[in-house]
Design an enzyme around this catalytic site. Sequence first.
Site, PDB file in Angstrom:
ATOM      1  N   CYS A   8      13.466   5.667  -2.278  1.00 15.68           N
ATOM      2  CA  CYS A   8      12.218   5.095  -1.748  1.00 15.68           C
ATOM      3  C   CYS A   8      12.624   4.104  -0.663  1.00 15.68           C
ATOM      4  CB  CYS A   8      11.386   4.457  -2.858  1.00 15.68           C
ATOM      5  SG  CYS A   8      12.206   3.119  -3.749  1.00 15.68           S
ATOM      6  N   ASN A  11      14.163   0.579  -3.135  1.00 14.90           N
ATOM      7  CA  ASN A  11      14.929   0.867  -4.363  1.00 14.90           C
ATOM      8  C   ASN A  11      14.708  -0.189  -5.451  1.00 14.90           C
ATOM      9  OD1 ASN A  11      18.415   1.320  -5.378  1.00 14.90           O
ATOM     10  ND2 ASN A  11      16.639   2.448  -6.058  1.00 14.90           N
ATOM     11  N   CYS A  13      11.050  -0.387  -6.749  1.00 17.90           N
ATOM     12  CA  CYS A  13       9.810  -0.001  -7.451  1.00 17.90           C
ATOM     13  C   CYS A  13       9.814   1.471  -7.866  1.00 17.90           C
ATOM     14  CB  CYS A  13       8.582  -0.258  -6.569  1.00 17.90           C
ATOM     15  SG  CYS A  13       8.354  -1.992  -6.124  1.00 17.90           S
ATOM     16  N   ARG A  14       9.724   2.403  -6.900  1.00 23.68           N
ATOM     17  CA  ARG A  14       9.493   3.808  -7.234  1.00 23.68           C
ATOM     18  C   ARG A  14      10.760   4.560  -7.614  1.00 23.68           C
ATOM     19  NH1 ARG A  14       6.664   4.950  -1.667  1.00 23.68           N
ATOM     20  NH2 ARG A  14       8.144   3.282  -1.170  1.00 23.68           N
ATOM     21  N   SER A  15      11.818   4.477  -6.779  1.00 27.08           N
ATOM     22  CA  SER A  15      13.002   5.302  -7.081  1.00 27.08           C
ATOM     23  C   SER A  15      13.740   4.851  -8.352  1.00 27.08           C
ATOM     24  CB  SER A  15      13.942   5.434  -5.871  1.00 27.08           C
ATOM     25  OG  SER A  15      14.400   4.190  -5.419  1.00 27.08           O
ATOM     26  N   ASP A 132       3.391   3.526  -2.164  1.00 32.38           N
ATOM     27  CA  ASP A 132       4.163   2.288  -2.303  1.00 32.38           C
ATOM     28  C   ASP A 132       3.325   1.276  -3.094  1.00 32.38           C
ATOM     29  OD1 ASP A 132       5.430  -0.101  -1.965  1.00 32.38           O
ATOM     30  OD2 ASP A 132       5.730   0.116   0.204  1.00 32.38           O
TER      31      ASP A 132
HETATM   32  P1  4NP Z   1       9.837   0.700  -3.222  1.00 36.66           P
HETATM   33  O1  4NP Z   1       8.763  -0.466  -2.948  1.00 36.66           O
HETATM   34  O2  4NP Z   1      10.122   1.309  -1.881  1.00 36.66           O
HETATM   35  O3  4NP Z   1       9.101   1.624  -4.136  1.00 36.66           O
HETATM   36  O4  4NP Z   1      11.031   0.022  -3.851  1.00 36.66           O
HETATM   37  C1  4NP Z   1       8.942  -1.480  -2.006  1.00 36.66           C
HETATM   38  C2  4NP Z   1       9.744  -2.549  -2.311  1.00 36.66           C
HETATM   39  C3  4NP Z   1       9.869  -3.573  -1.396  1.00 36.66           C
HETATM   40  C4  4NP Z   1       9.216  -3.510  -0.180  1.00 36.66           C
HETATM   41  C5  4NP Z   1       8.427  -2.424   0.120  1.00 36.66           C
HETATM   42  C6  4NP Z   1       8.288  -1.403  -0.794  1.00 36.66           C
HETATM   43  N1  4NP Z   1       9.339  -4.563   0.729  1.00 36.66           N
HETATM   44  O5  4NP Z   1       8.693  -4.507   1.800  1.00 36.66           O
HETATM   45  O6  4NP Z   1      10.083  -5.529   0.485  1.00 36.66           O
END
Ligand code: 4NP
Length: 162
Positions: A8, A11, A13-15, A132
């Site tokens: 994602c 790294n 939240c989703r992955s 996201d």
């Molecule tokens: P992820 O979510 O891609 O599912 O880990 C996010 C985590 C952090 C951010 C964006 C999305 N950020 O902008 O810091």
Amino acid sequence: MNKILFVCLGNICRSPMAEGVFRHYVEEQGVAEIFSIDSAGTAAYHVGKSPDVRSQKTLLNKGLDITAQRARQVQLEDFGHYDYIVAMDSHNYNDLKHLSEIAGSQGLLNQAEVVMMLDYYEGDNNPIDVPDPYYGHGDGFEFCYELIHNASQGLYKAISED
Ligand code: 4NP
């Protein structure tokens, strides 16, 4: 050995959820020893961090513990190591395709197939992206879990039939 990298943006939240859910799924199937599973982010913002507490809690509610995971960024070498690199959304997918071209142009081994997680979703109204959830509220994490849980089964079937 089937080597799979879930990706994602951050790294956190989703992955990490996908890594935890897919690992649990292959354990349940009794085939964990033929899978090597990891996750990474296209961005480096959160390198070294634990999964977001909302992802941790969502999975702890299902009996899965991902607290030991630590975020890392995708490396060009990953394209030579993994068989499947699985993007959580279209933006990650496009970034990964671009990185794959760079890996190829640098003469690195580039065997990985870059795919979209929800290409393996089974059901009606097939969603394209795992959204996201970072800036939203708790339900976004539960929704991500539902999508990832569904698609993990489809991904497993597709790999098993490959
Ligand atoms: P992820 O979510 O891609 O599912 O880990 C996010 C985590 C952090 C951010 C964006 C999305 N950020 O902008 O810091």
